[in-house]
Scaffold this motif. Structure first.
Motif, PDB file in Angstrom:
ATOM      1  N   HIS A   9       0.861  -1.007  -0.057  1.00 29.62           N
ATOM      2  CA  HIS A   9       0.030   0.204   0.026  1.00 29.62           C
ATOM      3  C   HIS A   9       0.895   1.202  -0.242  1.00 29.62           C
ATOM      4  CE1 HIS A   9      -2.833   3.033   1.708  1.00 29.62           C
ATOM      5  NE2 HIS A   9      -3.832   2.205   1.427  1.00 29.62           N
ATOM      6  N   PRO A  10       0.443   2.267  -0.516  1.00 25.30           N
ATOM      7  CA  PRO A  10       1.269   3.449  -0.636  1.00 25.30           C
ATOM      8  C   PRO A  10       1.641   3.962   0.922  1.00 25.30           C
ATOM      9  CG  PRO A  10      -0.344   3.772  -2.056  1.00 25.30           C
ATOM     10  CD  PRO A  10      -0.844   2.438  -1.456  1.00 25.30           C
ATOM     11  N   LEU A  11       0.872   3.729   1.850  1.00 26.39           N
ATOM     12  CA  LEU A  11       1.326   4.198   3.338  1.00 26.39           C
ATOM     13  C   LEU A  11       2.589   2.993   3.526  1.00 26.39           C
ATOM     14  CD1 LEU A  11      -1.733   4.609   5.522  1.00 26.39           C
ATOM     15  CD2 LEU A  11       0.290   5.709   5.469  1.00 26.39           C
ATOM     16  N   GLN A  12       2.420   1.916   3.444  1.00 20.95           N
ATOM     17  CA  GLN A  12       3.483   1.076   3.567  1.00 20.95           C
ATOM     18  C   GLN A  12       4.751   1.432   2.873  1.00 20.95           C
ATOM     19  OE1 GLN A  12       1.331  -2.368   2.632  1.00 20.95           O
ATOM     20  NE2 GLN A  12       1.629  -3.447   4.345  1.00 20.95           N
ATOM     21  N   GLU A  13       4.879   1.586   1.576  1.00 25.54           N
ATOM     22  CA  GLU A  13       5.979   2.273   0.667  1.00 25.54           C
ATOM     23  C   GLU A  13       6.528   3.220   1.391  1.00 25.54           C
ATOM     24  OE1 GLU A  13       4.659   2.906  -3.197  1.00 25.54           O
ATOM     25  OE2 GLU A  13       4.748   0.719  -3.763  1.00 25.54           O
ATOM     26  N   ALA A  14       5.791   4.199   1.853  1.00 20.07           N
ATOM     27  CA  ALA A  14       6.141   5.485   2.479  1.00 20.07           C
ATOM     28  C   ALA A  14       6.871   5.324   4.048  1.00 20.07           C
ATOM     29  CB  ALA A  14       5.014   6.587   2.717  1.00 20.07           C
ATOM     30  N   PHE A  15       6.433   4.418   4.475  1.00 22.11           N
ATOM     31  CA  PHE A  15       6.998   3.993   5.702  1.00 22.11           C
ATOM     32  C   PHE A  15       8.474   3.565   5.575  1.00 22.11           C
ATOM     33  CE2 PHE A  15       4.703   4.045  10.108  1.00 22.11           C
ATOM     34  CZ  PHE A  15       3.586   4.947   9.418  1.00 22.11           C
ATOM     35  N   VAL A  16       8.709   2.679   4.417  1.00 25.86           N
ATOM     36  CA  VAL A  16       9.943   2.191   4.147  1.00 25.86           C
ATOM     37  C   VAL A  16      10.972   3.326   3.596  1.00 25.86           C
ATOM     38  CG1 VAL A  16      10.961   0.765   2.408  1.00 25.86           C
ATOM     39  CG2 VAL A  16       9.018  -0.170   3.474  1.00 25.86           C
ATOM     40  N   GLU A  17      10.130   4.110   2.779  1.00 25.16           N
ATOM     41  CA  GLU A  17      10.985   5.242   1.985  1.00 25.16           C
ATOM     42  C   GLU A  17      11.445   5.999   3.099  1.00 25.16           C
ATOM     43  OE1 GLU A  17      10.967   7.641  -1.887  1.00 25.16           O
ATOM     44  OE2 GLU A  17      10.636   5.780  -1.658  1.00 25.16           O
ATOM     45  N   HIS A  18      10.431   6.627   4.106  1.00 23.29           N
ATOM     46  CA  HIS A  18      10.929   7.570   5.081  1.00 23.29           C
ATOM     47  C   HIS A  18      11.354   7.135   6.444  1.00 23.29           C
ATOM     48  CE1 HIS A  18       9.543  10.929   2.511  1.00 23.29           C
ATOM     49  NE2 HIS A  18       8.714  10.015   1.831  1.00 23.29           N
ATOM     50  N   GLY A  67      10.114   5.066   8.509  1.00 29.49           N
ATOM     51  CA  GLY A  67       8.889   5.141   9.619  1.00 29.49           C
ATOM     52  C   GLY A  67       8.917   3.926  10.610  1.00 29.49           C
ATOM     53  N   LEU A  68      10.056   3.142  10.457  1.00 28.65           N
ATOM     54  CA  LEU A  68       9.996   1.809  11.330  1.00 28.65           C
ATOM     55  C   LEU A  68      11.429   1.461  11.474  1.00 28.65           C
ATOM     56  CD1 LEU A  68       9.233  -1.513   9.458  1.00 28.65           C
ATOM     57  CD2 LEU A  68       9.160   0.564   8.403  1.00 28.65           C
ATOM     58  N   GLN A  69      11.586   0.993  12.625  1.00 34.70           N
ATOM     59  CA  GLN A  69      12.924   0.479  12.888  1.00 34.70           C
ATOM     60  C   GLN A  69      12.711  -1.277  13.141  1.00 34.70           C
ATOM     61  OE1 GLN A  69      15.830   2.538  15.190  1.00 34.70           O
ATOM     62  NE2 GLN A  69      14.749   4.532  14.505  1.00 34.70           N
ATOM     63  N   CYS A  70      12.118  -1.456  14.514  1.00 35.09           N
ATOM     64  CA  CYS A  70      11.877  -2.862  14.779  1.00 35.09           C
ATOM     65  C   CYS A  70      10.661  -3.300  14.129  1.00 35.09           C
ATOM     66  CB  CYS A  70      11.768  -2.932  16.253  1.00 35.09           C
ATOM     67  SG  CYS A  70      10.252  -2.543  17.108  1.00 35.09           S
ATOM     68  N   GLY A  71       9.622  -2.548  13.870  1.00 31.06           N
ATOM     69  CA  GLY A  71       8.330  -2.717  13.278  1.00 31.06           C
ATOM     70  C   GLY A  71       7.272  -3.137  14.009  1.00 31.06           C
ATOM     71  N   PHE A  72       7.431  -3.368  15.372  1.00 33.06           N
ATOM     72  CA  PHE A  72       6.388  -3.666  16.333  1.00 33.06           C
ATOM     73  C   PHE A  72       5.224  -2.934  16.261  1.00 33.06           C
ATOM     74  CE2 PHE A  72       4.163  -4.647  20.131  1.00 33.06           C
ATOM     75  CZ  PHE A  72       4.084  -6.093  20.035  1.00 33.06           C
ATOM     76  N   CYS A  73       5.559  -1.612  16.193  1.00 40.29           N
ATOM     77  CA  CYS A  73       4.231  -0.879  16.435  1.00 40.29           C
ATOM     78  C   CYS A  73       3.650  -0.643  14.944  1.00 40.29           C
ATOM     79  CB  CYS A  73       4.866   0.559  16.991  1.00 40.29           C
ATOM     80  SG  CYS A  73       6.073   1.591  15.806  1.00 40.29           S
ATOM     81  N   ASN A  92      -0.769   6.290  19.236  1.00 37.47           N
ATOM     82  CA  ASN A  92       0.214   5.001  18.962  1.00 37.47           C
ATOM     83  C   ASN A  92       1.485   5.339  19.498  1.00 37.47           C
ATOM     84  OD1 ASN A  92      -2.065   5.067  16.655  1.00 37.47           O
ATOM     85  ND2 ASN A  92      -1.143   3.089  16.671  1.00 37.47           N
ATOM     86  N   ILE A  93       2.004   4.168  20.203  1.00 42.10           N
ATOM     87  CA  ILE A  93       3.324   4.515  20.674  1.00 42.10           C
ATOM     88  C   ILE A  93       4.540   3.840  19.992  1.00 42.10           C
ATOM     89  CG2 ILE A  93       4.808   4.063  22.568  1.00 42.10           C
ATOM     90  CD1 ILE A  93       2.123   4.792  24.368  1.00 42.10           C
ATOM     91  N   CYS A  94       5.751   4.474  19.721  1.00 46.21           N
ATOM     92  CA  CYS A  94       6.610   3.807  19.288  1.00 46.21           C
ATOM     93  C   CYS A  94       7.899   4.008  20.171  1.00 46.21           C
ATOM     94  CB  CYS A  94       6.810   4.540  17.764  1.00 46.21           C
ATOM     95  SG  CYS A  94       8.561   3.668  16.900  1.00 46.21           S
ATOM     96  N   ARG A  95       8.677   2.907  20.456  1.00 43.99           N
ATOM     97  CA  ARG A  95       9.880   3.054  21.258  1.00 43.99           C
ATOM     98  C   ARG A  95      11.051   3.141  20.517  1.00 43.99           C
ATOM     99  NH1 ARG A  95       9.965  -3.534  22.803  1.00 43.99           N
ATOM    100  NH2 ARG A  95      10.098  -4.070  20.827  1.00 43.99           N
ATOM    101  N   CYS A  96      11.085   3.216  18.810  1.00 40.93           N
ATOM    102  CA  CYS A  96      12.103   3.245  18.372  1.00 40.93           C
ATOM    103  C   CYS A  96      12.498   4.414  17.419  1.00 40.93           C
ATOM    104  CB  CYS A  96      12.243   2.075  17.269  1.00 40.93           C
ATOM    105  SG  CYS A  96      12.097   0.503  18.062  1.00 40.93           S
ATOM    106  N   THR A  97      11.568   5.006  16.839  1.00 36.55           N
ATOM    107  CA  THR A  97      11.761   5.872  15.711  1.00 36.55           C
ATOM    108  C   THR A  97      12.101   7.397  16.127  1.00 36.55           C
ATOM    109  OG1 THR A  97       9.452   6.469  15.094  1.00 36.55           O
ATOM    110  CG2 THR A  97      10.542   4.623  14.226  1.00 36.55           C
ATOM    111  N   GLY A  98      11.555   7.627  17.442  1.00 36.35           N
ATOM    112  CA  GLY A  98      11.510   9.202  17.592  1.00 36.35           C
ATOM    113  C   GLY A  98      10.402   9.913  16.667  1.00 36.35           C
ATOM    114  N   TYR A  99       9.703   9.134  15.929  1.00 41.46           N
ATOM    115  CA  TYR A  99       8.498   9.575  15.357  1.00 41.46           C
ATOM    116  C   TYR A  99       8.600  10.586  14.084  1.00 41.46           C
ATOM    117  CZ  TYR A  99       6.338   7.929  19.652  1.00 41.46           C
ATOM    118  OH  TYR A  99       5.765   7.271  20.544  1.00 41.46           O
TER     119      TYR A  99
END
Ligand code: FES
Ligand code: FES
Length: 163
Positions: A85-94, A96-102, A132-139
């Motif tokens: 999905h374009p959202l998933q592509e954007a998370f990869v590109e930018h 938006g994830l490290q461990c991916g748990f969140c 939505n809380i993320c412990r990795c990315t700093g948002y």
């Protein structure tokens, strides 16, 4: 109890214990393990799914409460040919994830946000995604990704708006 609902467009009938959460029903009975469980008490947002188009904490709902509903999980983002999905592509590109748990919960909250407010700017994204809380990315990467996905979904060749 017999429960029938649709998950990602497919009708599912289950015999669900009344105490079983929707998260457990999705993960264990439907095999949809993309919905993650973190805190299991409604705080982290990792388990966010859409129920009749509205974000819901799957750890706070009983499976039986989904009877007759339409549920969308992160697996439902996949395109017909398996493309992201374009959202998933954007998370990869930018980043938006490290461990991916969140990430599954982030994606589902972002999906609802962009469905209801396609032109959401950065402040709105921060506000609407604050559950939505993320412990990795700093948002920062997450906000960048949602903003970029909004532009892509709008077909805005000039990229994110400045609002
Ligand atoms: S696992 Fe449901 S909100 Fe944290
Ligand atoms: S990417 Fe690790 S918790 Fe968000």
């Amino acid at each position: 109890m017999d429960v029938t609902f649709s998950v990602n467009g497919e009708r599912v009938s289950l015999d669900v214990e009344p105490r079983r959460t929707l998260a457990d029903a999705l993960r264990e009975d439907c095999g949809l393990t993309g919905t993650h469980l973190g805190c299991e008490h409604g705080v982290c947002g990792a388990c966010t799914v859409l129920v009749d188009g509205q974000p819901a904490r799957a750890c706070l709902m009983f499976g039986v409460q989904a009877d007759g509903c339409s549920v969308t999980t992160v697996e439902g983002l996949e395109g017909e040919d398996g493309e992201l999905h374009p959202l998933q592509e954007a998370f990869v590109e930018h980043h938006g994830l490290q461990c991916g748990f969140c990430t599954p919960g982030m994606l589902m909250s972002a999906l609802h946000l962009l469905d209801t407010d396609p032109g959401a700017g950065r402040e709105t994204i921060r506000e609407e995604m604050s559950g939505n809380i993320c412990r990795c990315t700093g948002y920062q990467g997450i906000v960048d990704a949602v903003e970029a996905a909004g532009a892509a979904l709008r077909g805005d060749a000039d990229g994110p708006s400045s609002s």
